[in-house]
Design an enzyme around this catalytic site. Sequence first.
Site, mmCIF file in Angstrom:
data_model
loop_
_atom_site.group_PDB
_atom_site.id
_atom_site.type_symbol
_atom_site.label_atom_id
_atom_site.label_comp_id
_atom_site.label_asym_id
_atom_site.label_seq_id
_atom_site.Cartn_x
_atom_site.Cartn_y
_atom_site.Cartn_z
ATOM 1 N N SER A 53 129.746 61.538 27.679
ATOM 2 C CA SER A 53 129.698 60.156 28.209
ATOM 3 C C SER A 53 128.183 59.926 29.276
ATOM 4 C CB SER A 53 131.085 59.950 29.329
ATOM 5 O OG SER A 53 132.029 59.523 28.633
ATOM 6 N N GLY A 54 128.268 57.989 28.435
ATOM 7 C CA GLY A 54 126.811 58.159 29.642
ATOM 8 C C GLY A 54 125.895 58.305 28.683
ATOM 9 N N HIS A 85 131.168 54.910 35.028
ATOM 10 C CA HIS A 85 132.202 56.274 35.008
ATOM 11 C C HIS A 85 131.793 57.573 35.892
ATOM 12 C CE1 HIS A 85 133.165 57.704 30.802
ATOM 13 N NE2 HIS A 85 132.933 58.584 31.477
ATOM 14 N N GLY A 97 131.946 64.841 27.459
ATOM 15 C CA GLY A 97 130.700 65.809 28.402
ATOM 16 C C GLY A 97 129.457 64.635 26.949
ATOM 17 N N ASP A 110 131.151 49.294 32.039
ATOM 18 C CA ASP A 110 131.074 51.047 32.076
ATOM 19 C C ASP A 110 129.488 51.451 31.687
ATOM 20 O OD1 ASP A 110 131.756 53.665 32.725
ATOM 21 O OD2 ASP A 110 132.570 54.187 30.420
HETATM 22 C C1 4AZ Z 1 135.282 60.920 27.706
HETATM 23 O O1 4AZ Z 1 136.096 61.743 28.499
HETATM 24 C C2 4AZ Z 1 134.949 60.604 26.690
HETATM 25 N N1 4AZ Z 1 136.704 59.582 21.795
HETATM 26 C C3 4AZ Z 1 134.308 60.600 25.911
HETATM 27 C C4 4AZ Z 1 134.643 59.411 24.700
HETATM 28 C C5 4AZ Z 1 135.605 59.625 24.225
HETATM 29 C C6 4AZ Z 1 136.668 59.975 25.163
HETATM 30 C C7 4AZ Z 1 136.431 61.142 25.580
HETATM 31 C C8 4AZ Z 1 135.678 59.062 22.562
HETATM 32 O O2 4AZ Z 1 134.344 61.446 28.315
#
Ligand code: 4AZ
Length: 853
Positions: free
Chosen positions: A239-240, A83, A237, A135
């Site tokens: 993520s990944g 994503h 932030g 993902d």
């Molecule tokens: C995001 O938006 C995100 N609490 C990453 C992890 C989580 C929620 C949102 C999990 O990248």
Amino acid sequence: MSQHLFLPLVMLAMCPTPGAFPDSGKVTELREDCGRPEPSARILGGSDAQPRSWPWQVSLHQGGGHVCGGSLIAPSWVLSAAHCFVTNGTLEPAAEWSVLLGMHSQDGPSDSAHLRAVAAILVPENYSSVELGADLALLRLASPARLGPAVRPVCLPRATHRFAPGTACWATGWGDVQEADPLPPPWVLQEVELRLLGEATCQCLYSRPGPFNLTFQLLPGMLCAGYPEGRRDTCQGDSGGPLVCEEGGRWFQAGITSFGFGCGRRNRPGVFTAVAPYETWIRDRVMGSEPGPAFPNQTQEPQLGPREPREENCTIALPECGKALQPGAWPWAVQVTVPGFRPCHGSLVSESWLLAPASCFLHSGTSDSGPSDLDAWRVLLPSQPHAERVARLVLHENASRDDAADLALLRLRAPVNLSAALRPVCLAHPEHYFLPGSRCRLARWGRAETAPGPSTQLEAELLSSWWCHCLYGRQGAPVPLAGDPPLVLCPAYREEEEAGRCWNNSGWTLVCREKGTWFLAGIRGFSGSCLRPRVFAPLQTHGPWISHVTRGAYLEDQLAWDWGPEGEITEPQTCPPHTEHGACGLRPEAAPTGVLWPWLAEIHVAGDRVCTGILVAPGWILAATHCILRPGSATVPYIEVYLGRAGASSVPQGHQVSRLVISIRLPRHLGLRPPLALLELSFRVEPSPSALPICLHPGGIPPGASCWVLGWKDPQDRVPVAAPVSILTPRLCHCLYQGILPPGTLCVLYAEGQDDRCEVTSAPPLLCQTEGGSWVLMGLAVRGSQELFAAISPEETWISQTVGEAHFLPPSGLPYWFPESGDLCPPDLAGASGFPGAAALFLLLLTPLIQGW
Ligand code: 4AZ
């Protein structure tokens, strides 16, 4: 990363025989050495990671800034989340991205930090959106990473690898520390310990709908980590980035940070892409790269972790916020007493924290280093016999400058035991929207000048921003876009018992109910006038501050809420013109309660007949004399007036307003009975979407207006109908009804095929919507007629003198013009008055010819 302050003070087990790490070397050596950070003295216990603790962590930059995390799995390969790279179904070009390796703080370069361009981004074909899984993404670096103590790959699990629920693992990243609260400078890599949750536990938590009926179906290939009570989590932030678990002295990447409902919310653990199921997908793509990623065998049997609850049992750890046994008996209503001052009303927001206006404490010996006498402060909680003590006071940094930030948080010395009679109110996240129509109540806030009265029960319904701005804002000014979050919360009140009381002696909070849960939605300090508080500052903008300070306030656990049509407004809207007395003639497009005609009154006369009336000012109704006063009756009848009705049987009649009539005023008319009567109400009505005065037209026919006869078809059910009509010019009217009309009579022609006529005994009004959008009253039906109306304009002077606040619009349109004789009428029409409809139609067809009359 959120809630990182909760990290436990533990020392990680180190790998027993740390070997020198080859910068480059034989493939076998590298594979064996995956997942082993530099064995320097690495102390965990704070939120900031130690340098080189997580040497596989990379930062993915786009447009010059950190966007996502990733993990180094081989010198030329980084694992991340799909994503991060897919926008609206399209994969972003690899050239836009760069990979920063060996980073600790995003603040400045370190010796080990280096950057690599991305040669290719690979995403599973079946990836479409985070909620549907798959993902993950592989990034091939344009050149291999420079391996060293701060840059090392992590181990990947084989497809058969099992991570036991309850295992303590670690997530890392440079993401937000709270929702909408970015990691502050110097942007040091954060780490948080998260426990793996079993599939059933996670599904059980995500199946609990919460206030907004949102649930989520966990899919194969996903895994959850976190805690039912929330607080520790990944966030935007992160993520990944990797979720890694230690086994046999190596760190295996169990998951890739993917998503969740918000961050750190209770019952909403983080959702990760499970890495093990993607062994083949990863191998197939990195095949041929030397050295490739390492997939060491699992050396130990997965064991059930110490804290995994029974799978089907996912009872949430915390009692719920915002539940009250009955409105007004608020289990969160607290009073803080500072010696020498009146008690200050506030709200319990968690077991340990209270929210109250900072102004209660700003003058009580408070200095920057805190108040000197906290010891002497006392807190009274509902259903608690003994007062509690205060341990800490945190004032909002803008408290003294900005009314909307007049907030203080107070920590109790000891957490309280929560129960049905003592529990916190819910606080809304910044994205939470209290929709127009939400049901709210007022509650006392701050230091009251007088003892609280029954008005703490006052019910209100939220208005749309259009209503709020047109009703209360600067009239005629452009309405600002619906704020995001809304700039004000604007309640319309239900009727109260004690009308006329003065509201300027206290501050108020607006608590709003959603799905049976009460939220502290808005605050309002002392107001300078006696009017009920109109606009409240939304509290949710302070959600991040409250979360930041309390780390445990009971925030709602749902994220998404469609803002509905109002959120989609992109063009500023304009309020209709107003008069010097404010808004008039506003009509909601679709009011939540179904009341569409806020000035239409039912007048119940002596309990036996119902007349139509029109609200012309907050305390006055205009009605047809012949309906109100029957000939021959000498006494003034007992009259009740209802506003805000959408029919006799419609339920709920939530915003119905009722008043008694205390006097009837008639203009002086020589000989004749005047057609119009003004009824004075027992007390004023507050302007709201269910009771708002109409504008009055000062004469002539408003240009470009659309006109209707408004009333009800059936005098029993009294569901309002509006029959579209055209108003004939006075000359046409005169010609059609030769000689029989009193001056100032308006004639109308019903639209062809229009069958919805109003019944006439109730004397329906004739009204128009002007080009500017305001609704104006033109006249009231003459006795027994559907086509003839007694115009209000000839009575302008009398109405204005009797009702100072009557909303006469400035004159416009064709002037009134009374023919002196019928001789000017076309001969064919002289005898047509028996068929006024047909004759008028004929006249209208001739209009271009006769306009110069
Ligand atoms: C995001 O938006 C995100 N609490 C990453 C992890 C989580 C929620 C949102 C999990 O990248």
